[in-house]
Design an enzyme around this catalytic site. Structure first.
Site, PDB file in Angstrom:
ATOM      1  N   LYS A 138       0.844  -1.207   0.000  1.00  0.00           N
ATOM      2  CA  LYS A 138       0.000   0.000   0.000  1.00  0.00           C
ATOM      3  C   LYS A 138       0.881   1.261   0.000  1.00  0.00           C
ATOM      4  CE  LYS A 138      -3.797  -2.453   2.249  1.00  0.00           C
ATOM      5  NZ  LYS A 138      -4.602  -2.724   3.464  1.00  0.00           N
ATOM      6  N   GLN A 167      -4.404  -1.602   9.760  1.00  0.00           N
ATOM      7  CA  GLN A 167      -4.378  -2.923   9.134  1.00  0.00           C
ATOM      8  C   GLN A 167      -4.937  -3.970  10.098  1.00  0.00           C
ATOM      9  OE1 GLN A 167      -3.648  -3.397   5.961  1.00  0.00           O
ATOM     10  NE2 GLN A 167      -3.762  -5.621   5.967  1.00  0.00           N
ATOM     11  N   ASP A 194     -10.808   2.957   4.402  1.00  0.00           N
ATOM     12  CA  ASP A 194     -11.164   1.536   4.295  1.00  0.00           C
ATOM     13  C   ASP A 194     -12.680   1.344   4.251  1.00  0.00           C
ATOM     14  OD1 ASP A 194      -9.171  -0.406   4.047  1.00  0.00           O
ATOM     15  OD2 ASP A 194      -8.589  -0.271   6.163  1.00  0.00           O
TER      16      ASP A 194
END
Ligand code: GUN
Length: 296
Positions: free
Chosen positions: A52, A96, A119
Site C-alpha cells: 500500500k 491494518q 477503508d
C-alpha cells in the site's frame, strides 16, 4: 474464457490517479496523504501494508507508515488514532487488520473519523454504503465492482452467490451486488459456515464471489458452465520449491474451474492488486472532500 486481469486494470487505475496527482501538483495543491497503522509483526500484514505504501509512492501520494508493537495497549492505539484524526496533513488512514487479541477491533474502527476512513469500515460509512449514499466503499468489494465494470460483465438479473460473510468482503459485497445500477441489480445469496447444500446453491449461480480463505475450495463440479468466478482467497500455502517458502493460493481450483467458465480472476493478479488501487482511489476522494470542506 476471459481472465479478469486485475494486475493490468490496477495499473491502468494507478496511471489515471497519477495523472490526477500530476495536475494537482501543477496547480500547486497539496497531494493526497495516506497513513497506515500496523500493529505487530505478522508477515502477511507487513507485506500488504508495504504494498500500500509503495503504491502511494508510484502515484505521487505522500504516505506515512506507523509501526506499533504487538504488545501495545488499546488505550495507546486509540491515542494514536485520535492524533491521526486531528492531523490536518493526513487525508485518510487505515488500521491494518487483524489486530492483536488484547485490542477490541470494533472499538478501534469506531474511533476513526469517518471522513478519514478510507477503508470504509466505520459504521457510518458502512451504513451510507448500504443506503446508496456516496462514501468510501471497502477497497476489496470496490475493486471487484471496478473489475466487473471495466470488463462489462453483465450483473443485472443474474444470481450472485457470495461465499463468506466477513465484514471486509462478503457482507459488503452481498449488499453492493444487490444495489440498483451497474454493477448491481443481482439477486444475491450470501452463504457461510452454516449454509446447507452449498454445491446446490453454487451450481445455480451466474456469478460466484468466494472470500473464504480455503485453498482450492471451489471445484469444477460446484460451478455451472459459463459462470463468472471472482476469487478473493489469498492463503499462503507452504511450498519448498518456491524461494519464499510458500505460494499464494486462491479459493478456486483454477486449473479445472477455468475450463468451463466465462470469466475468472487469477490468484495472484486478480482481486489483490485491485484492492490496493481502490484504496488509492478512496484516498484521492478523501483529499477532494477535505479540500471542498475547507472551501479551497
Ligand atoms: N486486512 C485484510 N484486508 C484488509 C483491508 O482491506 N484493510 C485493512 N485495514 N486490513 C485488512
Amino acid at each position: 474464457m476471459t481472465i479478469l486481469d486485475g494486475k493490468k486494470v490496477s495499473a491502468d487505475i494507478k496511471a489515471e490517479i497519477k495523472a490526477d496527482v500530476d495536475k494537482m501538483k501543477q496547480r500547486g495543491e497539496k497531494v493526497p496523504h495516506l497513513a497506515a497503522v500496523i500493529v505487530g509483526n505478522d508477515g502477511a500484514s507487513l507485506t500488504y501494508v508495504g504494498s500500500k505504501v509503495r503504491a502511494c509512492e508510484q502515484v505521487g501520494f505522500e504516505s506515512t507508515l506507523i509501526k506499533l508493537s504487538s504488545t501495545i495497549s488499546e488505550i495507546e492505539l486509540l491515542d494514536k488514532i485520535h492524533q491521526l484524526n486531528k492531523d490536518e496533513n493526513i487525508d485518510g488512514f487505515i488500521v491494518q487488520l487483524p489486530l492483536p487479541k488484547q485490542i477490541d477491533t470494533q472499538k478501534v474502527l469506531m474511533q476513526i473519523d469517518p471522513d478519514k476512513d478510507v477503508d470504509g469500515f466505520h459504521p457510518t460509512n458502512f451504513g451510507k454504503m448500504a443506503l446508496d449514499m456516496t462514501t468510501f466503499i471497502p477497497a476489496t468489494p470496490f475493486g471487484i465492482l471496478e473489475l466487473l465494470e471495466r470488463y462489462n460483465v453483465e450483473t443485472k438479473g443474474k444470481h450472485t452467490v457470495v461465499i463468506g460473510r466477513s465484514h471486509i468482503v462478503g457482507r459488503p459485497m452481498s449488499i453492493l451486488m444487490g444495489r440498483k445500477g451497474f454493477p448491481g441489480n443481482s439477486t444475491v445469496t450470501l452463504t457461510h459456515s452454516h449454509t446447507k447444500n452449498i454445491t446446490q446453491i453454487t451450481s445455480q449461480a451466474d456469478i460466484i464471489i468466494t472470500a473464504l480463505g480455503v485453498p482450492n475450495y471451489l471445484k469444477a463440479e460446484m460451478v455451472k458452465d459459463d459462470a463468472v468466478i471472482i476469487d478473493v482467497g489469498i492463503t499462503r500455502v507452504p511450498d519448498e520449491d518456491h524461494p519464499k517458502g510458500y505460494v499464494i493460493t486462491g479459493d478456486v481450483d483454477f486449473e479445472n474451474v477455468s475450463k468451463k467458465v466465462s470469466y475468472i480472476t487469477p490468484v495472484p493478479g486478480g482481486v489483490g492488486p485491485m484492492t490496493i488501487s481502490m484504496l488509492l482511489k478512496n484516498t484521492l476522494l478523501a483529499r477532494e472532500q477535505h479540500r471542498f470542506k475547507k472551501g479551497l
